[in-house]
Motif scaffolding. Structure first.
Motif, PDB file in Angstrom:
ATOM      1  N   PHE A   2       0.840  -1.201   0.000  1.00  0.00           N
ATOM      2  CA  PHE A   2       0.000   0.000   0.000  1.00  0.00           C
ATOM      3  C   PHE A   2       0.878   1.255   0.000  1.00  0.00           C
ATOM      4  O   PHE A   2       1.004   1.937   1.014  1.00  0.00           O
ATOM      5  N   PRO A   3       1.498   1.586  -1.132  1.00  0.00           N
ATOM      6  CA  PRO A   3       2.417   2.732  -1.166  1.00  0.00           C
ATOM      7  C   PRO A   3       1.739   4.072  -0.879  1.00  0.00           C
ATOM      8  O   PRO A   3       2.330   4.941  -0.235  1.00  0.00           O
ATOM      9  N   ASN A   4       0.516   4.256  -1.360  1.00  0.00           N
ATOM     10  CA  ASN A   4      -0.178   5.528  -1.120  1.00  0.00           C
ATOM     11  C   ASN A   4      -0.501   5.710   0.362  1.00  0.00           C
ATOM     12  O   ASN A   4      -0.333   6.795   0.923  1.00  0.00           O
ATOM     13  N   GLU A   5      -0.980   4.638   0.998  1.00  0.00           N
ATOM     14  CA  GLU A   5      -1.299   4.709   2.416  1.00  0.00           C
ATOM     15  C   GLU A   5      -0.027   4.884   3.257  1.00  0.00           C
ATOM     16  O   GLU A   5      -0.037   5.560   4.285  1.00  0.00           O
ATOM     17  N   THR A   6       1.081   4.279   2.790  1.00  0.00           N
ATOM     18  CA  THR A   6       2.354   4.446   3.477  1.00  0.00           C
ATOM     19  C   THR A   6       2.776   5.916   3.453  1.00  0.00           C
ATOM     20  O   THR A   6       3.254   6.464   4.458  1.00  0.00           O
ATOM     21  N   GLU A   7       2.592   6.553   2.310  1.00  0.00           N
ATOM     22  CA  GLU A   7       2.942   7.970   2.191  1.00  0.00           C
ATOM     23  C   GLU A   7       2.090   8.824   3.122  1.00  0.00           C
ATOM     24  O   GLU A   7       2.577   9.800   3.709  1.00  0.00           O
ATOM     25  N   ASP A   8       0.825   8.458   3.298  1.00  0.00           N
ATOM     26  CA  ASP A   8      -0.038   9.189   4.241  1.00  0.00           C
ATOM     27  C   ASP A   8       0.482   9.058   5.669  1.00  0.00           C
ATOM     28  O   ASP A   8       0.465  10.011   6.439  1.00  0.00           O
ATOM     29  N   ALA A   9       0.932   7.855   6.024  1.00  0.00           N
ATOM     30  CA  ALA A   9       1.467   7.639   7.370  1.00  0.00           C
ATOM     31  C   ALA A   9       2.756   8.429   7.579  1.00  0.00           C
ATOM     32  O   ALA A   9       3.005   8.944   8.670  1.00  0.00           O
ATOM     33  N   VAL A  10       3.579   8.556   6.526  1.00  0.00           N
ATOM     34  CA  VAL A  10       4.799   9.370   6.620  1.00  0.00           C
ATOM     35  C   VAL A  10       4.445  10.840   6.761  1.00  0.00           C
ATOM     36  O   VAL A  10       5.059  11.575   7.554  1.00  0.00           O
ATOM     37  N   ASP A  11       3.440  11.299   6.032  1.00  0.00           N
ATOM     38  CA  ASP A  11       2.999  12.699   6.134  1.00  0.00           C
ATOM     39  C   ASP A  11       2.502  13.037   7.535  1.00  0.00           C
ATOM     40  O   ASP A  11       2.529  14.202   7.938  1.00  0.00           O
ATOM     41  N   ASN A  12       2.036  12.026   8.255  1.00  0.00           N
ATOM     42  CA  ASN A  12       1.504  12.229   9.599  1.00  0.00           C
ATOM     43  C   ASN A  12       2.603  12.430  10.645  1.00  0.00           C
ATOM     44  O   ASN A  12       2.326  12.814  11.777  1.00  0.00           O
ATOM     45  N   LEU A  13       3.864  12.197  10.270  1.00  0.00           N
ATOM     46  CA  LEU A  13       4.979  12.318  11.207  1.00  0.00           C
ATOM     47  C   LEU A  13       5.368  13.782  11.421  1.00  0.00           C
ATOM     48  O   LEU A  13       5.099  14.635  10.557  1.00  0.00           O
ATOM     49  N   PRO A  14       6.024  14.096  12.571  1.00  0.00           N
ATOM     50  CA  PRO A  14       6.587  15.442  12.741  1.00  0.00           C
ATOM     51  C   PRO A  14       7.559  15.766  11.612  1.00  0.00           C
ATOM     52  O   PRO A  14       8.171  14.872  11.024  1.00  0.00           O
ATOM     53  N   ARG A  15       7.733  17.045  11.315  1.00  0.00           N
ATOM     54  CA  ARG A  15       8.461  17.461  10.114  1.00  0.00           C
ATOM     55  C   ARG A  15       9.860  16.864  10.022  1.00  0.00           C
ATOM     56  O   ARG A  15      10.247  16.315   8.990  1.00  0.00           O
ATOM     57  N   ARG A  16      10.663  16.979  11.086  1.00  0.00           N
ATOM     58  CA  ARG A  16      12.038  16.475  11.031  1.00  0.00           C
ATOM     59  C   ARG A  16      12.077  14.953  10.882  1.00  0.00           C
ATOM     60  O   ARG A  16      12.905  14.397  10.165  1.00  0.00           O
ATOM     61  N   ILE A  17      11.150  14.283  11.565  1.00  0.00           N
ATOM     62  CA  ILE A  17      11.077  12.824  11.456  1.00  0.00           C
ATOM     63  C   ILE A  17      10.671  12.424  10.042  1.00  0.00           C
ATOM     64  O   ILE A  17      11.210  11.483   9.455  1.00  0.00           O
ATOM     65  N   ARG A  18       9.725  13.164   9.478  1.00  0.00           N
ATOM     66  CA  ARG A  18       9.225  12.864   8.133  1.00  0.00           C
ATOM     67  C   ARG A  18      10.358  12.911   7.105  1.00  0.00           C
ATOM     68  O   ARG A  18      10.474  12.037   6.245  1.00  0.00           O
ATOM     69  N   LYS A  19      11.196  13.925   7.206  1.00  0.00           N
ATOM     70  CA  LYS A  19      12.306  14.079   6.263  1.00  0.00           C
ATOM     71  C   LYS A  19      13.287  12.909   6.378  1.00  0.00           C
ATOM     72  O   LYS A  19      13.751  12.366   5.367  1.00  0.00           O
ATOM     73  N   LYS A  20      13.611  12.505   7.616  1.00  0.00           N
ATOM     74  CA  LYS A  20      14.545  11.407   7.839  1.00  0.00           C
ATOM     75  C   LYS A  20      13.976  10.086   7.333  1.00  0.00           C
ATOM     76  O   LYS A  20      14.675   9.288   6.699  1.00  0.00           O
ATOM     77  N   VAL A  21      12.697   9.834   7.597  1.00  0.00           N
ATOM     78  CA  VAL A  21      12.061   8.577   7.180  1.00  0.00           C
ATOM     79  C   VAL A  21      12.044   8.480   5.658  1.00  0.00           C
ATOM     80  O   VAL A  21      12.361   7.430   5.083  1.00  0.00           O
ATOM     81  N   ARG A  22      11.686   9.566   4.974  1.00  0.00           N
ATOM     82  CA  ARG A  22      11.651   9.545   3.513  1.00  0.00           C
ATOM     83  C   ARG A  22      13.039   9.279   2.946  1.00  0.00           C
ATOM     84  O   ARG A  22      13.183   8.509   1.987  1.00  0.00           O
ATOM     85  N   SER A  23      14.044   9.921   3.529  1.00  0.00           N
ATOM     86  CA  SER A  23      15.415   9.729   3.051  1.00  0.00           C
ATOM     87  C   SER A  23      15.862   8.277   3.234  1.00  0.00           C
ATOM     88  O   SER A  23      16.446   7.677   2.329  1.00  0.00           O
ATOM     89  N   ARG A  24      15.546   7.712   4.391  1.00  0.00           N
ATOM     90  CA  ARG A  24      15.969   6.342   4.685  1.00  0.00           C
ATOM     91  C   ARG A  24      15.230   5.328   3.800  1.00  0.00           C
ATOM     92  O   ARG A  24      15.818   4.354   3.318  1.00  0.00           O
ATOM     93  N   MET A  25      13.946   5.562   3.578  1.00  0.00           N
ATOM     94  CA  MET A  25      13.187   4.657   2.715  1.00  0.00           C
ATOM     95  C   MET A  25      13.683   4.731   1.279  1.00  0.00           C
ATOM     96  O   MET A  25      13.736   3.716   0.584  1.00  0.00           O
ATOM     97  N   GLN A  26      14.062   5.924   0.824  1.00  0.00           N
ATOM     98  CA  GLN A  26      14.573   6.085  -0.543  1.00  0.00           C
ATOM     99  C   GLN A  26      15.909   5.361  -0.704  1.00  0.00           C
ATOM    100  O   GLN A  26      16.171   4.756  -1.737  1.00  0.00           O
ATOM    101  N   GLN A  27      16.741   5.391   0.342  1.00  0.00           N
ATOM    102  CA  GLN A  27      18.024   4.679   0.287  1.00  0.00           C
ATOM    103  C   GLN A  27      17.802   3.171   0.106  1.00  0.00           C
ATOM    104  O   GLN A  27      18.521   2.513  -0.644  1.00  0.00           O
ATOM    105  N   LEU A  28      16.810   2.639   0.799  1.00  0.00           N
ATOM    106  CA  LEU A  28      16.527   1.210   0.688  1.00  0.00           C
ATOM    107  C   LEU A  28      16.022   0.851  -0.701  1.00  0.00           C
ATOM    108  O   LEU A  28      16.336  -0.215  -1.229  1.00  0.00           O
ATOM    109  N   ILE A  29      15.224   1.749  -1.293  1.00  0.00           N
ATOM    110  CA  ILE A  29      14.685   1.484  -2.620  1.00  0.00           C
ATOM    111  C   ILE A  29      15.799   1.485  -3.667  1.00  0.00           C
ATOM    112  O   ILE A  29      15.866   0.619  -4.547  1.00  0.00           O
ATOM    113  N   THR A  30      16.729   2.472  -3.564  1.00  0.00           N
ATOM    114  CA  THR A  30      17.795   2.590  -4.552  1.00  0.00           C
ATOM    115  C   THR A  30      18.933   1.616  -4.272  1.00  0.00           C
ATOM    116  O   THR A  30      19.715   1.322  -5.160  1.00  0.00           O
TER     117      THR A  30
END
Length: 374
Positions: A346-374
């Motif tokens: 559920f990639p869309n729902e996952t993105e919603d859960a990331v958007d729900n995080l505090p701003r600094r946490i959200r940025k770190k989570v997105r960066s870490r998830m992108q590293q795993l994908i690449t």
């Protein structure tokens, strides 16, 4: 010039088909929409997850009429947020002191359940007598106010028409397919951004109540079974608290999530932005616990959604024969496994859960998830 009077066309009366007596219009109106009669059927049992205003219930109750036997209403422990109860004294818990006697006590003799392990009972959901207090509590928690109004409407209407109702007061619900994203966002935080700790606050030591989705299903089935086996039940509404027997402290609950998040946690080499230069990150030293720092870190924003403390479930166990089908620790583990798989499905729902995080946490989570994908 000669005077030309204005042209007055002859009055054309409306066609007879357009002239209908008021009585016929009323009859036609009654046949439209929600007032239309339902097809013939036997008695009806209702399970209502949707209503949070009395008008949401009113139309269905009116349409079913005498065929309505039992109404199961999904309520919430937020009803205690708009009630006068602060908690229960130990003597009241031990001796079952009458509520009237309880409220004659001074505030100092009553216990604030938010700072203790004393749970709230169903009888504590009583609105304050003072109208200004009622308005103040209503403004603070409109959701709890409306849910309690629904319970009051069912009790009043049930006694008048003759049907019984059960209100199941769920605490914060956790489990697969949870649409609030509170659990999922917490899970992502501890999985991908452990270097960002939670700020140590008194709220972390408060005891909380949690309702699993399995608890919810089991309590509904018990309510319906009780209606069928013990018919007729007294008309009116009866409320039951539904939650896990265990009332962990918030920090204990967060540790359960973190321990399960670590099972699928990728290695993290970045140090905490709150750590001293050259110091080893707490996340590296103790990867199995959520990190809590004194005076630093980020405020935890998700659980609990209420302030009055945990709820007492003994009445549901005794009257409904309900028991929690799984332990809290095993259900947290099952839920974490679901959300780990949901990241891929559920990639869309996952993105919603990331958007729900505090701003600094959200940025770190997105960066870490992108590293795993690449």
């Amino acid at each position: 010039p000669p005077h030309n009077p204005p042209h007055n066309p002859p009055h054309n009366p409306p066609h007879p088909s357009f002239r209908k007596p008021k009585e016929e219009k009323r009859k036609k109106k009654k046949k439209r929409g929600h007032d239309r009669e339902l097809p013939a059927m036997g008695v009806v049992l209702v399970v209502d997850f949707c209503a949070y205003k009395p008008r949401h219930i009113k139309n269905l109750v009116k349409a079913l009429g005498k065929r309505l036997r039992h109404y199961v209403f999904i309520s919430t422990d937020s009803v205690y947020e708009v009630s006068k109860a602060k908690g229960r004294t130990k003597s009241q818990m031990d001796n079952d002191v009458d509520d009237d006697d309880y409220w004659k006590k001074d505030d100092k003799e009553r216990v604030d359940v938010g700072n203790s392990a004393l749970p709230l009972k169903e009888s504590d959901a009583v609105r304050p007598e003072d109208e200004s207090d009622r308005r103040r509590l209503k403004r603070a928690d409109k959701y709890g106010h409306r849910k309690l109004k629904c319970e009051e409407y069912l009790d009043r209407k049930g006694r008048r028409i003759g049907f019984s109702a059960t209100s199941l007061r769920f605490a914060d619900v956790i489990g697969p397919y949870d649409g609030t994203d509170r659990f999922w966002s917490t899970y992502l935080w501890f999985k991908y951004a452990r270097a960002y700790p939670i700020r140590k606050e008194e709220e972390l030591d408060r005891r909380i109540s949690l309702t699993s989705s399995k608890d919810a299903v089991a309590s509904i089935l018990c309510s319906l079974r009780r209606c069928l086996e013990k018919h007729p039940l007294p008309p009116g509404n009866v409320a039951f608290n539904i939650a896990s027997d265990r009332t962990p402290r918030l920090i204990e609950f967060l540790k359960l999530i973190a321990q399960n998040a670590s099972a699928s946690l990728p290695s993290q080499s970045s140090s905490s932005p709150f750590a001293e230069p050259g110091a080893c990150s707490d996340a590296v030293k103790n990867i199995n616990d959520p990190i809590v720092l004194e005076g630093k870190g980020i405020e935890y924003p998700y659980f609990p959604s209420v302030t009055r403390g945990p709820i007492d479930v003994s009445s549901a166990q005794k009257t409904l024969g309900w028991r929690s089908p799984s332990s809290l620790s095993s259900f947290v583990k099952e839920t974490c496994q679901f959300f780990d798989q949901a990241e891929r499905e559920f990639p869309n729902e996952t993105e919603d859960a990331v958007d729900n995080l505090p701003r600094r946490i959200r940025k770190k989570v997105r960066s870490r998830m992108q590293q795993l994908i690449t």
